[in-house]
Design an enzyme around this catalytic site. Sequence first.
Site, PDB file in Angstrom:
ATOM      1  N   ASP A  51     -11.321 -20.117 130.087  1.00 16.18           N
ATOM      2  CA  ASP A  51     -10.651 -21.337 130.540  1.00 16.18           C
ATOM      3  C   ASP A  51      -9.490 -21.083 131.504  1.00 16.18           C
ATOM      4  O   ASP A  51      -8.880 -22.028 131.989  1.00 16.18           O
ATOM      5  CB  ASP A  51     -10.181 -22.189 129.352  1.00 16.18           C
ATOM      6  CG  ASP A  51      -9.070 -21.528 128.549  1.00 16.18           C
ATOM      7  OD1 ASP A  51      -8.704 -20.388 128.859  1.00 16.18           O
ATOM      8  OD2 ASP A  51      -8.570 -22.171 127.609  1.00 16.18           O
ATOM      9  N   CYS A  75     -15.223 -44.323 114.691  1.00 15.75           N
ATOM     10  CA  CYS A  75     -14.186 -43.471 114.096  1.00 15.75           C
ATOM     11  C   CYS A  75     -13.004 -43.293 115.047  1.00 15.75           C
ATOM     12  O   CYS A  75     -13.188 -42.984 116.230  1.00 15.75           O
ATOM     13  CB  CYS A  75     -14.766 -42.109 113.742  1.00 15.75           C
ATOM     14  SG  CYS A  75     -13.553 -40.976 113.017  1.00 15.75           S
ATOM     15  N   CYS A 107       1.773 -34.439 123.329  1.00 14.44           N
ATOM     16  CA  CYS A 107       0.925 -33.567 122.519  1.00 14.44           C
ATOM     17  C   CYS A 107       1.719 -32.370 121.995  1.00 14.44           C
ATOM     18  O   CYS A 107       2.423 -31.682 122.745  1.00 14.44           O
ATOM     19  CB  CYS A 107      -0.257 -33.091 123.359  1.00 14.44           C
ATOM     20  SG  CYS A 107      -1.327 -31.912 122.511  1.00 14.44           S
ATOM     21  N   CYS A 112      -1.426 -27.027 117.594  1.00 15.39           N
ATOM     22  CA  CYS A 112      -1.590 -28.060 116.580  1.00 15.39           C
ATOM     23  C   CYS A 112      -3.089 -28.241 116.318  1.00 15.39           C
ATOM     24  O   CYS A 112      -3.893 -28.183 117.246  1.00 15.39           O
ATOM     25  CB  CYS A 112      -0.974 -29.377 117.055  1.00 15.39           C
ATOM     26  SG  CYS A 112      -1.210 -30.773 115.936  1.00 15.39           S
ATOM     27  N   CYS A 135     -11.202 -34.682 111.847  1.00  9.95           N
ATOM     28  CA  CYS A 135     -12.475 -35.079 112.450  1.00  9.95           C
ATOM     29  C   CYS A 135     -13.634 -34.912 111.468  1.00  9.95           C
ATOM     30  O   CYS A 135     -13.857 -33.813 110.938  1.00  9.95           O
ATOM     31  CB  CYS A 135     -12.736 -34.244 113.704  1.00  9.95           C
ATOM     32  SG  CYS A 135     -14.334 -34.602 114.485  1.00  9.95           S
TER      33      CYS A 135
END
Length: 358
Positions: free
Chosen positions: A128, A192, A214, A241, A248
């Site tokens: 990434d 959800c 965030c 975090c 989820c």
Amino acid sequence: MKKDFLRRIEELANREGFVFLGCSPITSVSSDVFDRFTYWLNEGFGGSMAYLSKVKQDLREIIDWAVSVFVFAWLYPRYESQSRYGFGRIASYALWRDYHRVFKKRLLKLGKNLTDEFPGLRFKCITDAFPILEKALALQVDSEKLFMGKNTLLIHKNFGSFFLLGEIVTNMKVTQVNSFRYDNNKLGCGNCVKCVTECPTNALNGCFIDARKCISYLTIEYKGPFNLEQMRNVGDWLFGCDICQQVCPFNHKIKGKNFCSFLQTDLRVTPSFSLIEVLSLNEEKFKSLFMGTPVLRAGLEGFQRNAIAVCFNQGFQEALPMIRNLTKSDSDTVNQTASLALSKWKVRSVPTKLVVIN
């Protein structure tokens, strides 16, 4: 493309401990996806991450010989550490060796094996730390099993979201696949909204993430001293975090140990880390403790700034002498955050045993 080539890639990926998600010819990222990213960036949701402006819509702008991309998943164990007085939490992915190094090294080994077996193959391995929309590439190769969650993370219907991505770009031609579009993905979060409602800083709105709120951004990417709102937003997180992943349902469905086998005995960092120890670190000790892990990215001053914020949020009395001492730090990031914490400590709701600063 020959089926034995793909089969061989999958075999090598399994041997190296990660999952082959699929492949695709390299094309420009679809306009709807790139426009969403551009809008997000222009609206300031990326905070101070100026490097994101270098992201390209077409990978071939960076690697002109690129023809196709093979996408892999690096699955890692999740640690759902509980909040503890006097300790700060560290995100699961950062507890192991830095995946930028480990994953890329194994991708390079895979690529080398392929070039030995398939003469003429040219390749480049990327993680990434590369100016492309990596999640868009992954969705393009497998939109039957992957989708973008409301937490803005990729979710795999079999693996959940506790994984990271890596790619091998090659000059090999592959079969055309359908381009991903947000409005034709068969998977999704449905009704959800757990990640949205459980985010303690309201950084998620079901469509975008505001990085400025965030916790991961604040504790890793953001540089400089915290203001009061930022300090409170950190909660008890020292680095990163996991909250939006922990809640989820797709991660709750996972059974067994699906993560990369080579990580099982390679825990490098304690999930809950002593705040007293963080505040007492010097540069040499910090590097010694976290060498080879993602935590180094925060730097000592960022890590201690985060620890001061966690102490403030917990009302951690035992840290007060050390925080006072850090007001004399050579780092403005540290001394200004320490001074702010002390100046606001007395107006907070804290445990009764806390000594109030006058």
